[in-house]
Design an enzyme around this catalytic site. Structure first.
Site: not given
Length: 230
Positions: A12, A37, A39, A41, A70, A72, A141, A177
Site C-alpha cells: 500500500s 495498492h 488507498d 480516502m 481501493h 474508501m 478489511m 487489507d
C-alpha cells in the site's frame, strides 16, 4: 490480468514517501511486489484524506503490473469514471458506501476493469452471496478503514474462511487489507486469502535510495503466507 490463487503481495502506497510516489512504485515492483495498492480516502466515509484520480493517473506510468485502487469514499458512483480512466486495473468499492452496490459494481465492470467489493470488520456476509457473480475480488478489511499501521482484528479470520467457502470455484480473489505482517499473513492465507495488502510491513526500514529492505519484507511476508498453504 489472468486469475491465479497464488499468493500476491500488494504494498500500500499509503506507507510510501508521498513526495516520491513514482520512484516508490518503481522500487516496490523491482523488489517483487505483485500489485500496487492505492488507498483512496475522502475524509467522509473514513476519517482521513489521501489521493484522487489525478494521483492515480500520475503513478500509473510507473506501474508495470496491477494497479489496485481501493475507494474508501461515499458517495462512490460519481467518481467511478474518473478512477477508471486513471488506469486502475481493479477498482474496489465498499458495500457500506451506498444503497445500490449492485449498480456500483455494474458501473465499474462497464469500464472493462475488475470490480472489487470491500467489507468493513463489522459487516457480515449476508449480502455478499447475491453479489458474487458481479465481483472479481472481495476485500476483507482486517482493521477499521481510515489509517495505516493499525492492529489486525483476529475475528476476521473466520469471515475469510466463510467467504472462501461461499466463493467455491468462482475466479474471485480474496484480498486482506489491514495489519498484514509475517505473523498474520499465514493466518489469512490458510483461511483462503490470496492477495495481501501490506503497508508499513513492506516499507519499514527501506527507502527509494535503499530499497533492498522492501524486497526483504515482501519475501518474508510471501514466504510466511505460502508456508501456511503447502
Amino acid at each position: 490480468m489472468s486469475f491465479s490463487r497464488a499468493i500476491k503481495i500488494a504494498p500500500s502506497i499509503l506507507s510510501a514517501d508521498f513526495a516520491n510516489f513514482g520512484a516508490e512504485c518503481d522500487a516496490i515492483e523491482a523488489q517483487g511486489a505483485d500489485w500496487v495498492h492505492v488507498d483512496v480516502m475522502d475524509g467522509h466515509f473514513v476519517p482521513n484524506i489521501t489521493f484522487g484520480p489525478s494521483t492515480c493517473a500520475a503513478i500509473r506510468k510507473h506501474i508495470k503490473g496491477v494497479m489496485d485502487v481501493h475507494l474508501m469514499i461515499a458517495p462512490v458512483d460519481s467518481y467511478i469514471d474518473a478512477f477508471a480512466q486513471s488506469g486502475a486495473d481493479v477498482l474496489t468499492a465498499h458495500l457500506e458506501a451506498g444503497p445500490h452496490i449492485h449498480r456500483t459494481l455494474q458501473a465499474i465492470r462497464a469500464h472493462g476493469i475488475k470490480a472489487g467489493l470491500a467489507l468493513n470488520p463489522g459487516t457480515g456476509l449476508d449480502a455478499v452471496g447475491h453479489l458474487l457473480d458481479m465481483v472479481d475480488l472481495v476485500c476483507v478489511m482486517t482493521v477499521n478503514p481510515g489509517f495505516g499501521g493499525q492492529k489486525f482484528i483476529n475475528s476476521q479470520i473466520a469471515k475469510v474462511q466463510s467467504l472462501r467457502a461461499m466463493i467455491g470455484d468462482r475466479p474471485i480473489h480474496i484480498e486482506i487489507d489491514g495489519g498484514v505482517t509475517t505473523e498474520t499473513a499465514p493466518l489469512v492465507a490458510a483461511a483462503g486469502a490470496d492477495v495481501l495488502v501490506a503497508g508499513s510491513a513492506v516499507f519499514k526500514g527501506g527507502s527509494v535510495s535503499a530499497p533492498q529492505a522492501y524486497g526483504d519484507n515482501i519475501r518474508a511476508i510471501r514466504a510466511a503466507a505460502e508456508a501456511a498453504i503447502r
